[in-house]
Design a protein around this motif. Structure first.
Motif, mmCIF file in Angstrom:
data_model
loop_
_atom_site.group_PDB
_atom_site.id
_atom_site.type_symbol
_atom_site.label_atom_id
_atom_site.label_comp_id
_atom_site.label_asym_id
_atom_site.label_seq_id
_atom_site.Cartn_x
_atom_site.Cartn_y
_atom_site.Cartn_z
ATOM 1 N N ASP A 1 -19.259 -16.234 -24.629
ATOM 2 C CA ASP A 1 -18.050 -15.546 -24.196
ATOM 3 C C ASP A 1 -18.074 -14.087 -24.625
ATOM 4 O O ASP A 1 -18.564 -13.756 -25.699
ATOM 5 C CB ASP A 1 -16.815 -16.225 -24.799
ATOM 6 C CG ASP A 1 -16.651 -17.644 -24.279
ATOM 7 O OD1 ASP A 1 -17.098 -17.910 -23.148
ATOM 8 O OD2 ASP A 1 -16.074 -18.465 -25.000
ATOM 9 N N PRO A 2 -17.508 -13.203 -23.770
ATOM 10 C CA PRO A 2 -17.455 -11.793 -24.171
ATOM 11 C C PRO A 2 -16.496 -11.597 -25.346
ATOM 12 O O PRO A 2 -15.478 -12.269 -25.460
ATOM 13 C CB PRO A 2 -16.941 -11.085 -22.922
ATOM 14 C CG PRO A 2 -16.265 -12.135 -22.118
ATOM 15 C CD PRO A 2 -16.939 -13.439 -22.452
ATOM 16 N N VAL A 3 -16.831 -10.675 -26.223
ATOM 17 C CA VAL A 3 -16.009 -10.390 -27.392
ATOM 18 C C VAL A 3 -14.939 -9.375 -26.984
ATOM 19 O O VAL A 3 -15.265 -8.306 -26.475
ATOM 20 C CB VAL A 3 -16.864 -9.819 -28.540
ATOM 21 C CG1 VAL A 3 -16.006 -9.484 -29.733
ATOM 22 C CG2 VAL A 3 -17.954 -10.802 -28.916
ATOM 23 N N PRO A 4 -13.656 -9.697 -27.160
ATOM 24 C CA PRO A 4 -12.595 -8.772 -26.752
ATOM 25 C C PRO A 4 -12.669 -7.451 -27.510
ATOM 26 O O PRO A 4 -13.189 -7.373 -28.618
ATOM 27 C CB PRO A 4 -11.307 -9.515 -27.113
ATOM 28 C CG PRO A 4 -11.691 -10.930 -27.312
ATOM 29 C CD PRO A 4 -13.127 -10.940 -27.715
ATOM 30 N N LEU A 5 -12.149 -6.419 -26.881
ATOM 31 C CA LEU A 5 -12.104 -5.105 -27.522
ATOM 32 C C LEU A 5 -11.164 -5.153 -28.719
ATOM 33 O O LEU A 5 -10.099 -5.761 -28.662
ATOM 34 C CB LEU A 5 -11.626 -4.049 -26.528
ATOM 35 C CG LEU A 5 -12.534 -3.797 -25.318
ATOM 36 C CD1 LEU A 5 -11.854 -2.850 -24.338
ATOM 37 C CD2 LEU A 5 -13.864 -3.242 -25.761
ATOM 38 N N THR A 6 -11.557 -4.508 -29.800
ATOM 39 C CA THR A 6 -10.726 -4.476 -30.999
ATOM 40 C C THR A 6 -9.624 -3.427 -30.839
ATOM 41 O O THR A 6 -9.646 -2.624 -29.907
ATOM 42 C CB THR A 6 -11.574 -4.131 -32.235
ATOM 43 O OG1 THR A 6 -12.111 -2.817 -32.061
ATOM 44 C CG2 THR A 6 -12.701 -5.138 -32.428
ATOM 45 N N GLN B 1 -18.363 8.208 -18.447
ATOM 46 C CA GLN B 1 -18.970 6.881 -18.442
ATOM 47 C C GLN B 1 -17.914 5.790 -18.402
ATOM 48 O O GLN B 1 -18.084 4.756 -17.740
ATOM 49 C CB GLN B 1 -19.866 6.716 -19.677
ATOM 50 C CG GLN B 1 -21.100 7.607 -19.637
ATOM 51 C CD GLN B 1 -21.872 7.569 -20.936
ATOM 52 O OE1 GLN B 1 -21.513 6.873 -21.889
ATOM 53 N NE2 GLN B 1 -22.959 8.334 -20.994
ATOM 54 N N LEU B 2 -16.808 5.986 -19.115
ATOM 55 C CA LEU B 2 -15.727 4.996 -19.091
ATOM 56 C C LEU B 2 -15.080 4.942 -17.716
ATOM 57 O O LEU B 2 -14.718 3.859 -17.235
ATOM 58 C CB LEU B 2 -14.689 5.314 -20.167
ATOM 59 C CG LEU B 2 -15.120 5.049 -21.606
ATOM 60 C CD1 LEU B 2 -14.058 5.541 -22.587
ATOM 61 C CD2 LEU B 2 -15.395 3.572 -21.828
ATOM 62 N N ASP C 1 -22.731 10.500 -27.693
ATOM 63 C CA ASP C 1 -22.447 11.457 -26.632
ATOM 64 C C ASP C 1 -21.180 12.246 -26.945
ATOM 65 O O ASP C 1 -20.358 11.853 -27.774
ATOM 66 C CB ASP C 1 -22.272 10.738 -25.289
ATOM 67 C CG ASP C 1 -23.560 10.068 -24.835
ATOM 68 O OD1 ASP C 1 -24.640 10.513 -25.250
ATOM 69 O OD2 ASP C 1 -23.476 9.102 -24.057
ATOM 70 N N PHE C 2 -21.039 13.363 -26.218
ATOM 71 C CA PHE C 2 -19.809 14.144 -26.326
ATOM 72 C C PHE C 2 -18.654 13.370 -25.713
ATOM 73 O O PHE C 2 -18.853 12.465 -24.894
ATOM 74 C CB PHE C 2 -19.967 15.487 -25.613
ATOM 75 C CG PHE C 2 -20.971 16.396 -26.268
ATOM 76 C CD1 PHE C 2 -20.712 16.948 -27.511
ATOM 77 C CD2 PHE C 2 -22.169 16.704 -25.646
ATOM 78 C CE1 PHE C 2 -21.629 17.784 -28.126
ATOM 79 C CE2 PHE C 2 -23.087 17.532 -26.244
ATOM 80 C CZ PHE C 2 -22.820 18.072 -27.489
ATOM 81 N N ARG D 1 -18.050 -0.873 -25.229
ATOM 82 C CA ARG D 1 -18.364 -0.774 -26.654
ATOM 83 C C ARG D 1 -19.591 0.119 -26.861
ATOM 84 O O ARG D 1 -19.642 0.933 -27.782
ATOM 85 C CB ARG D 1 -18.606 -2.181 -27.201
ATOM 86 C CG ARG D 1 -18.687 -2.274 -28.671
ATOM 87 C CD ARG D 1 -18.638 -3.716 -29.143
ATOM 88 N NE ARG D 1 -17.262 -4.224 -29.064
ATOM 89 C CZ ARG D 1 -16.878 -5.229 -28.288
ATOM 90 N NH1 ARG D 1 -17.738 -5.867 -27.539
ATOM 91 N NH2 ARG D 1 -15.613 -5.622 -28.263
ATOM 92 N N GLY D 2 -20.578 -0.009 -25.976
ATOM 93 C CA GLY D 2 -21.765 0.831 -26.064
ATOM 94 C C GLY D 2 -21.453 2.303 -25.848
ATOM 95 O O GLY D 2 -22.005 3.172 -26.524
ATOM 96 N N VAL D 3 -20.549 2.585 -24.908
ATOM 97 C CA VAL D 3 -20.154 3.974 -24.657
ATOM 98 C C VAL D 3 -19.414 4.532 -25.863
ATOM 99 O O VAL D 3 -19.672 5.657 -26.304
ATOM 100 C CB VAL D 3 -19.282 4.068 -23.376
ATOM 101 C CG1 VAL D 3 -18.643 5.433 -23.254
ATOM 102 C CG2 VAL D 3 -20.102 3.741 -22.146
#
Length: 110
Positions: A56-61, A104-105, A96-97, A89-91
């Motif tokens: 399962d994907p881990v929800p955003l904190t 990217q988001l 990056d600036f 989460r990777g972004v």
């Protein structure tokens, strides 16, 4: 002297671990991964499968949601679907600036 005692003890531990593993019931995911066929009753709908994930994907904190609100005040963090949480989460964790992170988001939004 130590090797004469250690070798039988190690063999005993290995035998006990094998015996314990043989008695543990396996989950359906482990059965499916090992190549065995599990007879599951047909429910009419396929299970949710996400690309390139392990479960399962881990929800955003709350901190990640706050970072999204900081970078994009007009976007609700809940707008990102679960399939993109890992990419979001990777972004956020990249070096990056902020302007690049924002672009990217925006690309990850549906």
């Amino acid at each position: 002297m130590t090797a004469k005692i250690l070798t039988p003890c190690l063999a005993l531990v290995c035998c006990l671990a094998t015996a314990a593993a043989a008695g543990v019931p396996r989950s359906s995911a482990a059965t499916a991964l090992s190549g065995e066929t599990a007879s599951a009753p047909p429910t009419g709908e396929a299970p949710l499968q996400l690309a390139l994930t392990f479960g399962d994907p881990v929800p955003l904190t709350q901190g990640e949601k706050a970072s999204i609100r900081f970078l994009m005040p007009d976007v609700d963090p809940e707008a990102f679907p679960p399939e993109t949480w890992g990419a979001v989460r990777g972004v956020l964790l990249s070096n990056d600036f902020d302007s690049e992170k924002r672009l990217q988001l925006k690309a990850l939004l549906p």
